[in-house]
Each structure stands twice: as structure tokens, then as C-alpha cells.
Motif scaffolding. Structure first.
Motif, PDB file in Angstrom:
ATOM      1  N   GLU A   1      44.814  51.272  47.600  1.00 49.59           N
ATOM      2  CA  GLU A   1      45.312  50.344  48.604  1.00 49.59           C
ATOM      3  C   GLU A   1      45.904  49.084  47.978  1.00 49.59           C
ATOM      4  OE1 GLU A   1      42.530  48.365  51.485  1.00 49.59           O
ATOM      5  OE2 GLU A   1      43.307  50.005  52.719  1.00 49.59           O
ATOM      6  N   ALA A   2      45.436  48.718  46.798  1.00 51.22           N
ATOM      7  CA  ALA A   2      45.960  47.549  46.091  1.00 51.22           C
ATOM      8  C   ALA A   2      45.911  47.833  44.603  1.00 51.22           C
ATOM      9  CB  ALA A   2      45.139  46.314  46.429  1.00 51.22           C
ATOM     10  N   LEU A   3      46.888  47.273  43.901  1.00 50.40           N
ATOM     11  CA  LEU A   3      46.990  47.488  42.463  1.00 50.40           C
ATOM     12  C   LEU A   3      47.448  46.191  41.811  1.00 50.40           C
ATOM     13  CD1 LEU A   3      47.268  49.373  39.923  1.00 50.40           C
ATOM     14  CD2 LEU A   3      49.618  49.733  40.663  1.00 50.40           C
ATOM     15  N   GLN A   4      46.752  45.796  40.744  1.00 47.87           N
ATOM     16  CA  GLN A   4      47.148  44.627  39.967  1.00 47.87           C
ATOM     17  C   GLN A   4      47.149  45.045  38.506  1.00 47.87           C
ATOM     18  OE1 GLN A   4      47.861  41.553  41.409  1.00 47.87           O
ATOM     19  NE2 GLN A   4      48.655  41.063  39.388  1.00 47.87           N
ATOM     20  N   VAL A   5      48.265  44.826  37.845  1.00 46.26           N
ATOM     21  CA  VAL A   5      48.405  45.203  36.437  1.00 46.26           C
ATOM     22  C   VAL A   5      48.338  43.937  35.599  1.00 46.26           C
ATOM     23  CG1 VAL A   5      49.853  46.333  34.723  1.00 46.26           C
ATOM     24  CG2 VAL A   5      49.861  47.135  37.087  1.00 46.26           C
TER      25      VAL A   5
END
Length: 175
Positions: free
Chosen positions: A170-174
Motif C-alpha cells: 500500500e505504501a513504499l519508501q525507498v
């Protein structure tokens, strides 16, 4: 000195068939009134199955205990997402496991990386080293994934939601 005769303009010959005269508006209305029966409104046809089908298309929450281990699953999906973002894997392979917003970001980064890789011709392998998982709410798991990307150590933060008998990013942070 010779003089040229003046030009003569002649009408172009007819190349198509002669047209059929169309009836006027009044003539068409009279003909419709003679050939059709008067309109009578019947009962409204209401189909209640579409409301039920739409409800079936809506995402359904799923119990976490019915799903695979979130730690292993986060490691696998993180590996796949990074490979898509590097242009090594086609984005369609992660479509089922991501929301449309996350998919758009991952696919866009993947297309840019694929273009850069076509110019440079280099690809490197990414390895997942460690996965940390916490459950901030029922049917929600947040995972931080540490991975080696070429010669760099990177972090990925994922928010996984239990939906339709599967984990969905649902959410992705790289990082």
C-alpha cells in the motif's frame, strides 16, 4: 505570332448516380405515425445482480493468520520491486501485489532505469539482507527491508495490507 483561343469553362460531368429525394420533416413524421403503435411505458426493468457483483469486486479484508509469513513475503516482494525499479523485471509482474499508486511509481522508475541501462548496458544484482516487521494495526504490517544494491546498502519501507487473501503493498519508501 499565333494567338491562343480563349479558355472555355465547362461544367464538370456528373460522375455519380442521381440522388434520391429525402422526405421533408413533416412527411417523415406522418409516415412514422402511420407505421408505429403509440408508445406505452412498461414496468421498469431493475437488475439487482449488478449491485451484488460490484460488492464482490470491492477489496475484502483478510485475516493475517490466513496469509503467508509477512517477513518472508516482504523479502520476496522487496526483491521484485527493486528489480522492477532497476528495469530488470517487467512491472506487470508486481501489479497484482501493489496498489495503483505504488505500481505507477515503480513502473515509472523502472522505465527510466531500463532506458539508462540500454545506454550503459550494465545491470547489477540486488540481495535482501534483513527484514524487520511490525504490526501497527490488524491486517496491516509494516516492514523495513535492508538490501545490498550493487555496492550500496539501501533500505526499503513497505506497508502491507491483508486484502483479498493476499498481501498488497500500500505504501513504499525507498532510501
Amino acid at each position: 505570332m499565333t494567338t491562343t483561343p480563349p479558355l472555355q469553362v465547362l461544367p464538370a460531368p456528373r460522375s455519380g448516380p442521381v440522388g434520391i429525394p429525402l422526405p421533408t420533416h413533416a412527411q417523415g413524421r406522418e409516415e412514422r405515425l402511420r407505421t408505429t403503435a403509440p408508445y406505452v411505458q412498461d414496468a421498469l426493468a431493475v437488475d439487482f445482480t449488478t449491485a451484488r457483483e460490484e460488492a464482490e469486486d470491492m477489496p475484502r479484508p483478510t485475516r493475517v493468520c490466513d496469509l503467508p509469513d509477512p517477513r518472508d513475503w516482504a523479502a520476496h516482494i522487496a526483491q521484485g520491486l527493486v528489480e522492477v525499479m532497476h528495469g530488470v523485471r517487467p512491472p506487470s509482474q508486481v501489479m497484482r501485489w501493489t496498489t495503483p499508486e505504488v505500481y505507477a511509481v515503480v513502473a515509472r522508475r523502472g522505465s527510466r532505469a531500463a532506458r539508462r541501462r540500454a545506454v550503459r548496458g550494465s545491470a547489477h544484482r540486488t540481495r535482501v539482507i534483513r527484514v524487520h516487521v511490525c504490526e501497527p494495526a490488524p491486517e496491516v504490517v509494516e516492514a523495513s527491508v535492508v538490501l545490498v544494491d550493487g555496492g550500496r546498502v539501501r533500505a526499503l519501507a513497505l506497508r502491507l495490507t491483508a486484502r483479498d487473501r493476499r498481501w498488497v503493498v500500500e505504501a513504499l519508501q525507498v532510501g
